[in-house]
Design a protein around this motif. Structure first.
Motif, PDB file in Angstrom:
ATOM      1  N   ASP A   1       0.801  -1.264  -0.020  1.00 32.24           N
ATOM      2  CA  ASP A   1       0.109   0.146   0.088  1.00 32.24           C
ATOM      3  C   ASP A   1       0.842   1.361   0.084  1.00 32.24           C
ATOM      4  N   PRO A   2       0.950   2.075  -1.069  1.00 34.44           N
ATOM      5  CA  PRO A   2       1.778   3.171  -1.253  1.00 34.44           C
ATOM      6  C   PRO A   2       1.743   4.181   0.188  1.00 34.44           C
ATOM      7  N   ALA A   3       0.587   4.159   0.747  1.00 34.78           N
ATOM      8  CA  ALA A   3       0.385   5.073   1.806  1.00 34.78           C
ATOM      9  C   ALA A   3       0.984   4.526   3.199  1.00 34.78           C
ATOM     10  N   LYS A   4       1.350   3.219   3.107  1.00 34.34           N
ATOM     11  CA  LYS A   4       2.207   2.663   4.272  1.00 34.34           C
ATOM     12  C   LYS A   4       3.609   2.213   3.990  1.00 34.34           C
ATOM     13  N   THR A   5       4.105   2.490   2.795  1.00 40.05           N
ATOM     14  CA  THR A   5       5.189   2.110   2.594  1.00 40.05           C
ATOM     15  C   THR A   5       6.374   2.594   3.388  1.00 40.05           C
ATOM     16  N   ALA A   6       6.492   3.991   3.670  1.00 32.23           N
ATOM     17  CA  ALA A   6       7.399   4.692   4.501  1.00 32.23           C
ATOM     18  C   ALA A   6       7.371   4.264   5.747  1.00 32.23           C
ATOM     19  N   THR A   7       6.064   4.036   6.403  1.00 33.76           N
ATOM     20  CA  THR A   7       6.047   3.555   7.633  1.00 33.76           C
ATOM     21  C   THR A   7       6.713   1.979   7.788  1.00 33.76           C
ATOM     22  N   ALA A   8       6.336   1.232   6.701  1.00 35.01           N
ATOM     23  CA  ALA A   8       6.906  -0.217   6.910  1.00 35.01           C
ATOM     24  C   ALA A   8       8.433  -0.072   6.752  1.00 35.01           C
ATOM     25  N   ILE A   9       9.144   0.615   5.975  1.00 40.20           N
ATOM     26  CA  ILE A   9      10.410   0.829   5.962  1.00 40.20           C
ATOM     27  C   ILE A   9      10.977   1.321   7.373  1.00 40.20           C
ATOM     28  N   GLU A  10      10.334   2.367   7.703  1.00 39.66           N
ATOM     29  CA  GLU A  10      10.843   3.218   9.020  1.00 39.66           C
ATOM     30  C   GLU A  10      11.019   2.131  10.416  1.00 39.66           C
ATOM     31  N   VAL A  11       9.761   1.214  10.373  1.00 41.48           N
ATOM     32  CA  VAL A  11       9.813   0.129  11.441  1.00 41.48           C
ATOM     33  C   VAL A  11      10.898  -0.937  11.168  1.00 41.48           C
ATOM     34  N   LEU A  12      11.078  -1.441  10.186  1.00 41.94           N
ATOM     35  CA  LEU A  12      12.047  -2.538   9.853  1.00 41.94           C
ATOM     36  C   LEU A  12      13.322  -1.859  10.245  1.00 41.94           C
ATOM     37  N   THR A  13      13.372  -0.705   9.667  1.00 41.51           N
ATOM     38  CA  THR A  13      14.806   0.082   9.725  1.00 41.51           C
ATOM     39  C   THR A  13      15.289   0.296  11.259  1.00 41.51           C
ATOM     40  N   LEU A  14      14.000   0.548  11.920  1.00 41.57           N
ATOM     41  CA  LEU A  14      14.423   0.809  13.502  1.00 41.57           C
ATOM     42  C   LEU A  14      14.637  -0.380  14.121  1.00 41.57           C
ATOM     43  N   LEU A  15      14.278  -1.461  13.815  1.00 40.10           N
ATOM     44  CA  LEU A  15      14.475  -2.982  14.303  1.00 40.10           C
ATOM     45  C   LEU A  15      15.890  -3.245  13.893  1.00 40.10           C
ATOM     46  N   ASN A  16      16.386  -2.843  12.887  1.00 35.76           N
ATOM     47  CA  ASN A  16      17.829  -2.917  12.189  1.00 35.76           C
ATOM     48  C   ASN A  16      18.724  -2.168  13.089  1.00 35.76           C
ATOM     49  N   ASP A  17      18.593  -1.022  13.386  1.00 37.15           N
ATOM     50  CA  ASP A  17      19.438   0.019  13.981  1.00 37.15           C
ATOM     51  C   ASP A  17      19.571  -0.063  15.423  1.00 37.15           C
ATOM     52  N   ARG A  18      18.105   0.062  16.187  1.00 39.24           N
ATOM     53  CA  ARG A  18      18.287   0.011  17.513  1.00 39.24           C
ATOM     54  C   ARG A  18      18.632  -1.013  18.460  1.00 39.24           C
ATOM     55  N   ARG A  19      19.074  -0.768  19.451  1.00 39.65           N
ATOM     56  CA  ARG A  19      19.610  -1.915  20.394  1.00 39.65           C
ATOM     57  C   ARG A  19      18.332  -2.264  21.519  1.00 39.65           C
ATOM     58  N   TYR A  20      17.948  -3.519  21.773  1.00 41.11           N
ATOM     59  CA  TYR A  20      17.063  -4.007  22.551  1.00 41.11           C
ATOM     60  C   TYR A  20      16.896  -5.181  22.986  1.00 41.11           C
ATOM     61  N   SER A  21      16.373  -5.635  24.026  1.00 44.17           N
ATOM     62  CA  SER A  21      16.448  -6.956  24.554  1.00 44.17           C
ATOM     63  C   SER A  21      15.889  -8.080  23.745  1.00 44.17           C
ATOM     64  N   THR A  22      16.745  -9.235  23.135  1.00 47.81           N
ATOM     65  CA  THR A  22      16.253 -10.255  22.058  1.00 47.81           C
ATOM     66  C   THR A  22      15.778 -11.288  23.197  1.00 47.81           C
ATOM     67  N   GLY A  23      16.083 -11.282  24.428  1.00 44.71           N
ATOM     68  CA  GLY A  23      15.800 -12.667  25.186  1.00 44.71           C
ATOM     69  C   GLY A  23      16.758 -13.520  25.035  1.00 44.71           C
ATOM     70  N   ALA A  24      16.381 -14.869  24.701  1.00 41.76           N
ATOM     71  CA  ALA A  24      17.596 -15.952  24.435  1.00 41.76           C
ATOM     72  C   ALA A  24      18.040 -16.153  23.119  1.00 41.76           C
ATOM     73  N   LYS A  25      17.335 -15.250  22.458  1.00 38.82           N
ATOM     74  CA  LYS A  25      17.806 -15.298  20.904  1.00 38.82           C
ATOM     75  C   LYS A  25      19.094 -14.258  20.540  1.00 38.82           C
ATOM     76  N   ARG A  26      19.786 -14.721  19.662  1.00 39.69           N
ATOM     77  CA  ARG A  26      20.894 -13.913  19.124  1.00 39.69           C
ATOM     78  C   ARG A  26      20.362 -12.932  18.238  1.00 39.69           C
ATOM     79  N   ARG A  27      21.043 -11.546  18.595  1.00 35.49           N
ATOM     80  CA  ARG A  27      20.558 -10.486  17.803  1.00 35.49           C
ATOM     81  C   ARG A  27      20.920 -10.619  16.380  1.00 35.49           C
ATOM     82  N   SER A  28      21.934 -11.170  16.213  1.00 34.32           N
ATOM     83  CA  SER A  28      22.543 -11.399  14.820  1.00 34.32           C
ATOM     84  C   SER A  28      21.629 -12.526  13.799  1.00 34.32           C
TER      85      SER A  28
END
Length: 365
Positions: A27-54
């Motif tokens: 949906d072109p109206a949601k493209t920018a938001t989807a990119i932003e959310v996935l980019t934040l998941l890529n860039d920011r540091r947060y708790s991943t529990g027992a899972k490796r961040r890599s």
């Protein structure tokens, strides 16, 4: 929501969420938001529990690449109107000026040569000359010189880089903004004049060699000899540390009258996404070696640094005028990386995270 639940989710649950987010980009109206959310998941540091961040990052990278690769190709005749257009090596001959509502050229760098004729950096310059001002470069596998060669009058240019970009990225920029969503390599930001660079990771050797200006934020560490022979007014925040020879032959004037400086915070994120101090904010030697101007502001509450690390510089206490100068850069650093200014200089946090003793603040070199 994703960040808060992630530590409890399985890999499959996380993968399903990222896949759904990428799918929303249709949906072109949601493209920018989807990119932003996935980019934040890529860039920011947060708790991943027992899972490796890599391992989680591999999922995020896969979905970002899928999202970018699914955008309307620049050669498509019947593509729905939207802000994004995709171009790759096979369709590079279709490069044209942006049409109505088209804002961002998305370059799939995977099959481009690392440098020379028909490299992706050359395509980006051609696109700039045709009127494009917003760029996303993804699937990078060592391509060099991204953001180079655009010349002056580029204050309206923004470049985002995903993947493993190569050497000399952002060298010589004069007004544009470039963000690397991961680690950067050697010779980044050489002889920069004006502009802004944001690195969501580490930088390699001789970072900002001969830089004359620009503002740069680095989430992680810098390798050897950053800012060697820099002059004028470069302003840099390094949140980690660097190997050695930081600001060798620095010639950046008086920071309080517009000259250049480096802020060295000496922190990192642990495996739980929590900010913790490094044992030493600067473990190397020859800090500020043979410098004739500028300053390095080191956050060293435990006073681990000693005169023997200097070569021509001297330690001085941080003044009110210094703090007034630095605070806007630290506040921008907080917005970019989620590193709170209040936490960096909270005495109780410092005392709890480091050896006993009352923190004494931030010396300037």
């Amino acid at each position: 929501m994703v960040r808060g639940q992630l530590s409890q989710w399985t890999f499959d649950e996380f993968r399903a969420v990222c896949c759904e987010i990428a799918g929303q980009a249709k949906d072109p109206a949601k493209t920018a938001t989807a990119i932003e959310v996935l980019t934040l998941l890529n860039d920011r540091r947060y708790s991943t529990g027992a899972k490796r961040r890599s391992h989680l990052l591999q999922v995020v990278h896969t979905e970002l690449n899928r999202l970018f690769g699914s955008l309307p190709n620049i050669g498509a005749k019947d593509a729905a109107k939207g802000a994004y257009r995709l171009i790759d090596f096979a369709t590079r001959g279709s490069l044209r000026a942006p049409l109505e509502n088209e804002k961002t050229l998305v370059i799939d760098a995977a099959n481009f040569a690392p440098e020379g004729t028909n490299c992706d950096a050359e395509l980006l310059v051609d696109a700039f000359m045709k009127g494009w001002r917003r760029f996303i470069s993804f699937n990078c596998i060592g391509q060099r010189y991204i953001g180079c060669g655009l010349g002056p009058e580029t204050d309206d240019v923004v470049i985002d880089v995903y993947g493993s970009s190569g050497d000399y990225l952002g060298s010589g920029i004069d007004g544009l903004e470039i963000t690397v969503h991961g680690n950067a390599q050697d010779q980044i930001g050489q002889i920069t004049k004006r502009g802004k660079m944001v690195i969501h990771g580490d930088v390699g050797q001789t970072f900002m060699y001969g830089a004359k200006g620009s503002v740069v934020y680095v989430l992680g560490n810098a390798a050897g000899r950053p800012l060697i022979n820099s002059v004028g007014r470069p302003k840099v925040v390094i949140n980690g540390t660097c190997l050695d020879f930081l600001a060798e032959s620095f010639m950046a004037g008086d920071p309080l009258t517009g000259g250049g400086f480096v802020i060295l915070n000496g922190v990192k994120f642990d495996d739980d996404g929590k900010l913790v101090p490094l044992a030493e904010p600067y473990p190397g030697s020859n800090l500020f070696s043979l410098a004739s101007g500028g300053a390095i502001f080191v956050r060293d509450p435990q006073k681990t640094m000693v005169d023997e690390q200097l070569n021509g510089g001297k330690f001085a206490k941080l003044t009110d005028a210094d703090w007034e100068l630095l605070l806007p850069f630290l506040e921008e650093n907080e917005k970019l990386f989620g590193i709170p200014v209040a936490q960096l200089f909270d005495r109780e946090w410092q005392a709890a995270q480091t050896q006993p003793g009352v923190p004494q603040g931030c010396p300037a070199v």
